[in-house]
Design a protein around this motif. Structure first.
Motif, short mmCIF file in Angstrom:
data_model
loop_
_atom_site.label_atom_id
_atom_site.label_comp_id
_atom_site.label_asym_id
_atom_site.label_seq_id
_atom_site.Cartn_x
_atom_site.Cartn_y
_atom_site.Cartn_z
N LEU A 8 44.13 33.55 18.70
CA LEU A 8 45.41 34.24 18.82
C LEU A 8 45.45 35.48 17.92
O LEU A 8 45.90 36.55 18.35
N TYR A 9 44.94 35.35 16.72
CA TYR A 9 44.92 36.47 15.78
C TYR A 9 44.08 37.62 16.34
O TYR A 9 44.50 38.79 16.31
N ARG A 10 42.90 37.31 16.86
CA ARG A 10 42.03 38.36 17.44
C ARG A 10 42.72 39.04 18.62
O ARG A 10 42.64 40.27 18.78
N ALA A 11 43.37 38.24 19.46
CA ALA A 11 44.05 38.81 20.63
C ALA A 11 45.19 39.74 20.19
O ALA A 11 45.39 40.82 20.77
N TYR A 12 45.93 39.33 19.16
CA TYR A 12 47.02 40.17 18.68
C TYR A 12 46.48 41.48 18.07
O TYR A 12 47.08 42.55 18.26
N GLN A 13 45.35 41.41 17.38
CA GLN A 13 44.75 42.63 16.85
C GLN A 13 44.34 43.55 18.00
O GLN A 13 44.49 44.79 17.92
N GLU A 14 43.84 42.95 19.06
CA GLU A 14 43.46 43.73 20.26
C GLU A 14 44.70 44.39 20.88
O GLU A 14 44.66 45.56 21.29
N ALA A 15 45.79 43.63 20.96
CA ALA A 15 47.03 44.18 21.52
C ALA A 15 47.54 45.35 20.67
O ALA A 15 48.04 46.35 21.21
N ILE A 16 47.40 45.24 19.37
CA ILE A 16 47.81 46.34 18.48
C ILE A 16 46.93 47.57 18.72
O ILE A 16 47.43 48.70 18.83
N GLU A 17 45.62 47.35 18.82
CA GLU A 17 44.70 48.47 19.07
C GLU A 17 45.01 49.16 20.40
O GLU A 17 44.89 50.39 20.52
N LYS A 18 45.42 48.36 21.40
CA LYS A 18 45.70 48.92 22.72
C LYS A 18 47.15 49.37 22.87
O LYS A 18 47.59 49.72 23.95
N LYS A 19 47.89 49.32 21.75
CA LYS A 19 49.25 49.85 21.69
C LYS A 19 50.22 49.11 22.62
O LYS A 19 51.07 49.73 23.27
N TYR A 20 50.09 47.80 22.70
CA TYR A 20 51.11 47.00 23.36
C TYR A 20 52.42 47.14 22.59
O TYR A 20 52.43 47.40 21.39
N LEU A 21 53.53 46.93 23.30
CA LEU A 21 54.85 47.03 22.69
C LEU A 21 55.40 45.63 22.43
O LEU A 21 55.26 44.73 23.26
#
Length: 345
Positions: free
Chosen positions: A321-334
């Protein structure tokens, strides 16, 4: 609400969704979707209207049909001999004419009255200085009470929302039963077109109600943990039957939102069976909780250290979950109720 087992990360301010998607020029079902495979930890990135690509014929989506009420009300009260303006925030409906409510910036005693209009008022029936909420008994009940609330109230707005938005932006398209004071936001991205598309594929749709309570208390001196947050729920007979049939046929139960997960797991029996019921739940779900009903989850993106992240870790290991959230931050999810979506399956 803060997490007991905090998953912390840095969320840039520019990833807080301050504006509804419709006001950003996209349909509500065209927000982005991050799909997390809970078995191998892989992620895919798509848009929410492609949800059917990740669900199978025979799966069952369970939605929270609770409707958001405009829980912020402004009135007047007598402070000694002086009339003062006052703001209250509805927290939990306790009966047809009694609500727990947060009094903003003032301390009221039992017996004091708040006047919202010439025909609409409330009296304090219980107050405890060690508890953030008072009990308010309104002079109206049932549909008459809701009519006044909807006429005079405003939706709860968080600190990252920089301008007021109409109540319609805080409703899901399928909401029917009023009672939530904060939007059950995981269902916001659904459109009727998408729901029909899912049904055409053979994905079933069912509904529960869980009326969300007030978690945003404005003052740091108040902290309500997950186990102190009691919320009212109802599982109709047709939903219980649909869940039983889906399980027996080998389909998956996809909960839309943490509210749905908590409702289903509260009502679950040891064998995973479920029956129609109503009640109050303070169920706290974390990484070592064995889920008996929900197989997958559709949810928004949750802020650092939020208790919702503990619930997500019951579906997928926290490092994934942590890795996925870091990925979402990198991809600029809102983030947040007007932001992008996450499917864990």
């Amino acid at each position: 609400m803060m997490s007991i087992h905090a998953m912390n990360f840095y969320l840039p301010d520019d990833l807080n969704a301050t504006t509804p998607p419709e006001r950003r020029g996209i349909r509500r079902d065209h927000v982005r979707l991050m799909v997390i495979n809970k078995e191998n930890g892989s992620t895919e990135h798509t848009h929410f209207h492609h949800l059917a690509d990740y669900l199978n014929k025979g799966d069952l989506i369970v939605l929270n049909a609770s409707r958001t009420v405009p829980a912020v009300l402004k009135g007047k009260w007598m402070d000694g001999k002086a009339e003062k303006e006052i703001e209250i925030r509805l927290a939990h409906r306790k009966s047809e004419n009694i609500w727990e409510a947060l009094i903003v910036g003032e301390t009221l005693r039992v017996g004091e009255k708040i006047y919202f209009s010439p025909v609409f008022q409330a009296i304090v029936t219980h107050a405890d200085p060690e508890f953030p909420f008072v009990s308010l008994q309104f002079n109206l009940c049932c549909s008459e009470l809701y009519n006044q609330i909807y006429s005079l109230g405003q939706p709860v707005r968080y600190e990252y929302i920089n301008q007021p938005w109409d109540l319609d932006y805080y409703q899901t398209v399928f909401a029917s039963s009023p009672g939530s004071v904060e939007m059950p936001s995981a269902g916001r991205a659904f459109s009727w077109e998408l729901l029909f598309q899912l049904q055409k594929k053979g994905v079933q749709i069912a509904y529960i109600q869980l009326h969300t309570g007030l978690s945003y208390l404005l003052d740091d001196k108040w902290h309500i943990g997950p186990r102190e947050n009691f919320e009212e729920y109802h599982i109709p007979e047709e939903t219980a039957i649909a869940i039983q049939k889906t399980k027996k046929a080998g389909g998956r139960i996809i909960a839309v939102g943490t509210t749905v997960v908590r409702t289903l797991e509260t009502a679950a029996m040891e064998d995973g069976d479920i029956k129609a019921c109503s009640g109050w739940t303070n169920l706290y779900i974390q990484q070592d909780t064995e889920l008996k009903v929900a197989d997958g989850l559709i949810t928004g993106l949750h802020e650092p250290e939020a208790s919702h992240l503990d619930l997500l870790s019951a579906f997928v290991d926290q490092p994934i979950l942590y890795r996925a959230y870091q990925e979402a931050i990198e991809k600029k999810y809102l983030w947040h109720e007007f932001g992008d979506m996450n499917l864990i399956i």
